[in-house]
Design a protein around this motif. Structure first.
Motif, mmCIF file in Angstrom:
data_model
loop_
_atom_site.group_PDB
_atom_site.id
_atom_site.type_symbol
_atom_site.label_atom_id
_atom_site.label_comp_id
_atom_site.label_asym_id
_atom_site.label_seq_id
_atom_site.Cartn_x
_atom_site.Cartn_y
_atom_site.Cartn_z
ATOM 1 N N LEU A 15 8.297 -1.136 -4.641
ATOM 2 C CA LEU A 15 7.338 -2.490 -5.439
ATOM 3 C C LEU A 15 8.176 -3.578 -5.845
ATOM 4 O O LEU A 15 7.848 -4.725 -5.789
ATOM 5 C CB LEU A 15 6.722 -1.787 -6.689
ATOM 6 C CG LEU A 15 5.693 -0.916 -6.344
ATOM 7 C CD1 LEU A 15 4.836 -0.380 -7.584
ATOM 8 C CD2 LEU A 15 4.690 -1.495 -5.188
ATOM 9 N N SER A 16 9.656 -3.253 -6.194
ATOM 10 C CA SER A 16 10.370 -4.413 -6.653
ATOM 11 C C SER A 16 10.737 -5.265 -5.434
ATOM 12 O O SER A 16 10.719 -6.541 -5.638
ATOM 13 C CB SER A 16 11.642 -3.779 -7.381
ATOM 14 O OG SER A 16 11.380 -2.993 -8.351
ATOM 15 N N CYS B 97 0.786 -1.238 -0.053
ATOM 16 C CA CYS B 97 0.064 0.092 -0.267
ATOM 17 C C CYS B 97 0.958 1.167 -0.008
ATOM 18 O O CYS B 97 0.474 2.240 -0.596
ATOM 19 C CB CYS B 97 -0.892 0.023 1.408
ATOM 20 S SG CYS B 97 -2.166 -1.233 1.202
ATOM 21 N N LEU B 98 1.872 1.364 0.681
ATOM 22 C CA LEU B 98 2.983 2.389 0.870
ATOM 23 C C LEU B 98 3.455 2.472 -0.375
ATOM 24 O O LEU B 98 3.641 3.752 -1.031
ATOM 25 C CB LEU B 98 4.206 2.173 1.804
ATOM 26 C CG LEU B 98 4.972 3.426 2.074
ATOM 27 C CD1 LEU B 98 4.265 4.650 2.392
ATOM 28 C CD2 LEU B 98 5.874 2.821 3.029
ATOM 29 N N GLY B 99 3.857 1.678 -1.033
ATOM 30 C CA GLY B 99 4.536 1.396 -2.394
ATOM 31 C C GLY B 99 3.575 2.147 -3.582
ATOM 32 O O GLY B 99 3.995 3.035 -4.414
ATOM 33 N N PRO C 246 2.997 -6.010 -11.546
ATOM 34 C CA PRO C 246 3.471 -5.561 -13.037
ATOM 35 C C PRO C 246 2.509 -4.693 -13.591
ATOM 36 O O PRO C 246 2.967 -3.727 -14.431
ATOM 37 C CB PRO C 246 3.636 -7.124 -13.561
ATOM 38 C CG PRO C 246 3.705 -7.938 -12.582
ATOM 39 C CD PRO C 246 3.078 -7.559 -11.270
ATOM 40 N N ARG C 247 1.285 -4.854 -13.473
ATOM 41 C CA ARG C 247 0.274 -4.058 -14.048
ATOM 42 C C ARG C 247 0.616 -2.421 -13.385
ATOM 43 O O ARG C 247 0.517 -1.508 -14.237
ATOM 44 C CB ARG C 247 -0.988 -4.415 -13.795
ATOM 45 C CG ARG C 247 -2.194 -3.491 -14.299
ATOM 46 C CD ARG C 247 -2.181 -3.159 -15.945
ATOM 47 N NE ARG C 247 -3.085 -2.334 -16.194
ATOM 48 C CZ ARG C 247 -3.113 -1.988 -17.353
ATOM 49 N NH1 ARG C 247 -2.201 -2.475 -18.426
ATOM 50 N NH2 ARG C 247 -4.308 -1.239 -17.887
ATOM 51 N N SER C 248 1.103 -2.368 -12.182
ATOM 52 C CA SER C 248 1.091 -1.138 -11.665
ATOM 53 C C SER C 248 2.408 -0.638 -12.387
ATOM 54 O O SER C 248 2.366 0.717 -12.337
ATOM 55 C CB SER C 248 1.161 -1.146 -10.098
ATOM 56 O OG SER C 248 -0.072 -1.951 -9.553
ATOM 57 N N PHE C 249 3.586 -1.369 -12.608
ATOM 58 C CA PHE C 249 4.694 -0.854 -13.024
ATOM 59 C C PHE C 249 4.307 -0.203 -14.699
ATOM 60 O O PHE C 249 4.724 0.836 -14.813
ATOM 61 C CB PHE C 249 5.727 -2.049 -13.426
ATOM 62 C CG PHE C 249 6.510 -2.372 -12.302
ATOM 63 C CD1 PHE C 249 7.220 -1.042 -11.795
ATOM 64 C CD2 PHE C 249 6.469 -3.458 -11.428
ATOM 65 C CE1 PHE C 249 8.141 -1.143 -10.740
ATOM 66 C CE2 PHE C 249 7.286 -3.406 -10.144
ATOM 67 C CZ PHE C 249 8.178 -2.474 -10.143
ATOM 68 N N GLN D 156 4.100 5.377 -5.405
ATOM 69 C CA GLN D 156 4.348 5.474 -6.535
ATOM 70 C C GLN D 156 6.028 5.053 -6.827
ATOM 71 O O GLN D 156 6.660 5.641 -7.742
ATOM 72 C CB GLN D 156 4.185 6.177 -7.718
ATOM 73 C CG GLN D 156 2.309 6.533 -7.657
ATOM 74 C CD GLN D 156 2.154 7.704 -8.756
ATOM 75 O OE1 GLN D 156 2.949 8.369 -9.388
ATOM 76 N NE2 GLN D 156 0.775 7.922 -8.824
ATOM 77 N N SER D 157 6.507 4.260 -5.864
ATOM 78 C CA SER D 157 7.758 4.053 -5.642
ATOM 79 C C SER D 157 8.057 2.491 -6.386
ATOM 80 O O SER D 157 7.632 1.597 -5.955
ATOM 81 C CB SER D 157 8.165 3.949 -4.149
ATOM 82 O OG SER D 157 9.866 3.640 -4.183
#
Length: 388
Positions: free
Chosen positions: A97-98, A86-88, A266-269, A92-93
Motif C-alpha cells: 500500500l505504501s 486490490c491485491l494490497g 490512509p483509512r485502510s492503514f 493487507q500488505s
C-alpha cells in the motif's frame, strides 16, 4: 517565356529588317508578351502564405503518434495501480500500500498535467473554430486583399473571381500573338525561308503558354480549395475538439479516482493498525467461536486452579492425624475393609468426605464431567501440591 521569346524576336528582327511591316508585327507580339507578363505580375503574391503541407502533415503525425502512445501508457499504469491496490487490500500488505501511494501520487500529477494540456488545446482550438474566417482574414491581410480571401472562404456564385480580368487579358493577348505568328508563317516564308525556325519556336512557346494558362485557371478556381478548407475545418473543429474533450474527460476521471484512492488508503492503514490492536477486544465477542473456545479454556483453568488450591489446603492438613482405632477387639468397619481391598488409603478413610476432596452427593452431572475431563497434565502440578 519572356526570355525565350526575346531571343526569337531578336533573330527575326534581323531577318525581317528589309520589311518594315514584318518588323512592326514583331513589335506588336513583343508588346502582347509584356502585357501577359504584367497581368501575371498583378496576381496576388502568395509566397508569404506558402507552406510545406507535407512537412506540416508529418509533424502532426509524429505528435499524434506520441500523444496516443503516452495516453496508452498512462491507461496501463492506471489499471496496474488499481490491480495492485486490490491485491494490497486483499493481502493487507502495508508495504504494498505504501508503494501504491507513491505511484498514485505520480499518476495523479500526470493526470492533472494531461488535463491541463488537453484543456489548453481545446480552448485554443475552440477560439479558432468560433470564427475561423475572421482568423484567416487577420492572418492574411498583409499580403492578400480582402476580396481574394472572401472569394476562397465563401466561394459563392454571386462573388466574381478577382482573377477574372487578369485571366481574360492573358487569354486575349495570347490569342492575338498566335494569330500574328500564324500570319507571318503564311506570308513571310516565301521571301524569308530562314525565319521558319524562329517562327515555329515562337508558336510552340505560345502553345505551351496556353496550356499553362488553363492549368492556372483551374488552380485559381475556388471550388477545390474551398472544399479542402471545409474538410479541414470540420476535421479540426468537430472531430478534433471532440477527441480533445474526451481526453479531458479521461484525465479528469483518472485524477478524481486517484484522489479518492489516495484519501482511502490512509483509512485502510488505520483500520489495519486498529485491527492488530483489537485482538483482545475481539476475543470477548460472544459471537466469535474463538472467543468461546478461549472462555471455555479459561473456565477450565479456573477450575484447575481452584482444585489445586483446594488440594494444597489438603496438604496443609497432613499434620491432622485421624484418630487411631482402639485396641479393642472390635472388627473394622466393612467400608474400611473394602477400601483396603480396592487400594484405598486407610489414613484418610475416617476423614469426612469434604476433607478428602470427594464430591458431595449433590454434585451435578455437568460439574462431574468437567471434573473428570481434566487431563493428567493439568492436574500433575496439583499432585505435587497434594503430596506436600
Amino acid at each position: 517565356m519572356q526570355g525565350q521569346l526575346k531571343e526569337h524576336l531578336a533573330r527575326l528582327d534581323e531577318i525581317f529588317s528589309p520589311r518594315r511591316d514584318y518588323t512592326q508585327t514583331l513589335r506588336f507580339i513583343e508588346k502582347m508578351a509584356d502585357n501577359i507578363v504584367q497581368q501575371l505580375t498583378a496576381l496576388p503574391n502568395s509566397s508569404k502564405a506558402r507552406e510545406d503541407l507535407a512537412t506540416v502533415a508529418n509533424r502532426a503525425g509524429h505528435i499524434e503518434h506520441y500523444r496516443w502512445l503516452a495516453y496508452l501508457l498512462l491507461l496501463i499504469l492506471d489499471l496496474l495501480i488499481c490491480l495492485l491496490t486490490c491485491l494490497g487490500l486483499a493481502k493487507q500488505s502495508r508495504w504494498l500500500l505504501s508503494v501504491i501511494m507513491a505511484f498514485g501520487v505520480l499518476t495523479l500529477a500526470l493526470s492533472w498535467a494531461s488535463l491541463g494540456l488537453d484543456t489548453a488545446a481545446a480552448v485554443g482550438t475552440s477560439d479558432l473554430c468560433v470564427s475561423p474566417d475572421k482568423f484567416i482574414v487577420n492572418r492574411t491581410k498583409t499580403f492578400l486583399t480582402e476580396d481574394v480571401v472572401h472569394y476562397y472562404l465563401y466561394c459563392s456564385q454571386s462573388l466574381a473571381s478577382p482573377f477574372q480580368q487578369s485571366l481574360t487579358i492573358f487569354q486575349r493577348s495570347l490569342t492575338t500573338m498566335q494569330i500574328q505568328v500564324q500570319g507571318l508563317l503564311q506570308f513571310s516564308l516565301a521571301v524569308f525561308p530562314t525565319a521558319e525556325r524562329d517562327l515555329l519556336g515562337i508558336q510552340r512557346l505560345l502553345n505551351s503558354t496556353e496550356s499553362g494558362l488553363h492549368q492556372l485557371t483551374v488552380l485559381l478556381d475556388c471550388r477545390s480549395l474551398h472544399k479542402d478548407y471545409l474538410d479541414g475545418l470540420v476535421g479540426l473543429c468537430y472531430d478534433g475538439v471532440e477527441g480533445v474533450l474526451y481526453l479531458c474527460l479521461f484525465s479528469l476521471l483518472a485524477a478524481a479516482a486517484f484522489c479518492v484512492m489516495l484519501c482511502a488508503i490512509p483509512r485502510s492503514f488505520s483500520l489495519l493498525v486498529s485491527r492488530d490492536g483489537d485482538h483482545d477486544v475481539d476475543e470477548e465477542d460472544p459471537f466469535n467461536p474463538r472467543a468461546q473456545r478461549m472462555a471455555a479454556y479459561g473456565s477450565n483453568r479456573s477450575n484447575v486452579h481452584s482444585f489445586c488450591s483446594y488440594s494444597s489446603s489438603l496438604g496443609s492438613q497432613g499434620s491432622l492425624q485421624p484418630p487411631m482405632p482402639t485396641s479393642s477387639g472390635t472388627p473394622a468397619p466393612e467400608y474400611m475393609n473394602q477400601s483396603m481391598l480396592f487400594g484405598g488409603i486407610p489414613q484418610y478413610e475416617n476423614v469426612p468426605l469434604i476433607g478428602r476432596g470427594s464430591p458431595p452427593p449433590s454434585y451435578s452431572p455437568s460439574m462431574r464431567n468437567t471434573y473428570l475431563s481434566m487431563t493428567d497434565a493439568q492436574i500433575r502440578p496439583c499432585g505435587r501440591d497434594f503430596q506436600v
